[in-house]
Motif scaffolding. Sequence first.
Motif, PDB file in Angstrom:
ATOM      1  N   GLU A  45      16.182  13.578  56.890  1.00 39.78           N
ATOM      2  CA  GLU A  45      17.869  13.255  56.317  1.00 39.78           C
ATOM      3  C   GLU A  45      17.326  11.975  55.752  1.00 39.78           C
ATOM      4  N   ALA A  46      16.767  10.728  56.757  1.00 37.28           N
ATOM      5  CA  ALA A  46      16.347   9.572  56.320  1.00 37.28           C
ATOM      6  C   ALA A  46      15.193   9.325  55.605  1.00 37.28           C
ATOM      7  N   ASP A 105      25.769   1.052  55.034  1.00 38.97           N
ATOM      8  CA  ASP A 105      25.843   2.290  55.707  1.00 38.97           C
ATOM      9  C   ASP A 105      24.811   2.981  56.690  1.00 38.97           C
ATOM     10  N   LYS A 106      23.570   4.183  55.781  1.00 37.57           N
ATOM     11  CA  LYS A 106      23.413   5.097  56.406  1.00 37.57           C
ATOM     12  C   LYS A 106      22.139   4.605  56.992  1.00 37.57           C
ATOM     13  N   LEU A 107      21.447   3.538  56.734  1.00 43.43           N
ATOM     14  CA  LEU A 107      20.225   2.782  57.139  1.00 43.43           C
ATOM     15  C   LEU A 107      20.115   1.417  58.466  1.00 43.43           C
ATOM     16  N   THR A 108      19.282   1.181  58.943  1.00 46.84           N
ATOM     17  CA  THR A 108      19.528   0.441  60.075  1.00 46.84           C
ATOM     18  C   THR A 108      18.398  -0.737  59.112  1.00 46.84           C
ATOM     19  N   GLY A 109      19.587  -2.261  59.782  1.00 45.42           N
ATOM     20  CA  GLY A 109      18.756  -3.257  58.878  1.00 45.42           C
ATOM     21  C   GLY A 109      17.255  -3.576  58.683  1.00 45.42           C
ATOM     22  N   ASP A 110      16.741  -3.079  59.874  1.00 39.27           N
ATOM     23  CA  ASP A 110      14.615  -2.863  59.534  1.00 39.27           C
ATOM     24  C   ASP A 110      14.844  -1.970  58.511  1.00 39.27           C
ATOM     25  N   ILE A 111      15.395  -1.636  57.900  1.00 37.82           N
ATOM     26  CA  ILE A 111      14.759  -0.303  56.370  1.00 37.82           C
ATOM     27  C   ILE A 111      15.486  -1.124  55.073  1.00 37.82           C
ATOM     28  N   ALA A 112      16.983  -1.167  55.183  1.00 35.99           N
ATOM     29  CA  ALA A 112      17.299  -1.945  54.170  1.00 35.99           C
ATOM     30  C   ALA A 112      19.129  -2.814  54.769  1.00 35.99           C
ATOM     31  N   PRO A 197       4.199   4.357  53.193  1.00 34.39           N
ATOM     32  CA  PRO A 197       4.118   5.397  52.124  1.00 34.39           C
ATOM     33  C   PRO A 197       4.602   6.111  52.162  1.00 34.39           C
ATOM     34  N   ALA A 198       5.194   6.975  51.289  1.00 35.92           N
ATOM     35  CA  ALA A 198       6.281   7.854  51.091  1.00 35.92           C
ATOM     36  C   ALA A 198       6.380   9.052  51.939  1.00 35.92           C
ATOM     37  N   GLY A 199       7.656   9.869  51.983  1.00 32.36           N
ATOM     38  CA  GLY A 199       7.234  11.073  52.608  1.00 32.36           C
ATOM     39  C   GLY A 199       7.130  10.941  54.290  1.00 32.36           C
ATOM     40  N   GLN A 200       7.767   9.898  54.713  1.00 37.36           N
ATOM     41  CA  GLN A 200       7.248   9.528  56.096  1.00 37.36           C
ATOM     42  C   GLN A 200       8.407   8.240  57.142  1.00 37.36           C
TER      43      GLN A 200
END
Length: 212
Positions: A45-46, A105-112, A197-200
């Motif tokens: 989902e992430a 809302d749905k992603l941690t701060g190291d991601i978004a 990379p996308a997809g992971q």
Amino acid sequence: MVTRNRARPTFRLRAGASLVCVSVLIGGCSVSENPYESQTVRGDEAVELIDSMRPGGSYEDARRRINDAAATIAERIVGAVPGQTWQFSPDPNVQQVKSDGLPCDKLTGDIARRPLSDMVEFGRPFTSEEFATASDIVRDEAAEFGADGEDSLFNEQSRRDFHVQGGGFEFDLRQGGSAILTITGDCFLMQSVIDSPAGQLPADPPTEPSTR
């Protein structure tokens, strides 16, 4: 303009979570843990959510855009209001809060994260007529970001505010003892995630060595 009471978001933190607001006028908080952690998505989902956000660009680029917009608004206001001046807040604490941004809302701060513009400080409060002029300029520039939903809580000599939101962006012009402008952006991926990379899922950030 329709005036209505605006619901203010309330964050309920888990035990051990820390939310540090440097000042009411900063217009943002420095967060050591994501208060939305219970909503954080993981696994496939992430990955799906992250990949869907890639075309939107990076947090870093979005922050530059809203900083440019804040400066443009401030310059236009100063040009329209005789005797008014502006600067980005030189307070290092304010600068750090703005640089850190807000949690998504749905992603941690190291991601978004959600970017915050640097805080515009005007040299003096506006009169009621000047505040209306300034609000018109904020409204005009906010429309460039798809923000056109307006509201206001206060319109008194001692306290005024004007809020525009839409398209994931929020523009806030307000004054009490001083007049300030802040812009909040939508949720954007960190550049390091876009470069992965996308997809992971992106690799976990490196762990700092213990000093103990």
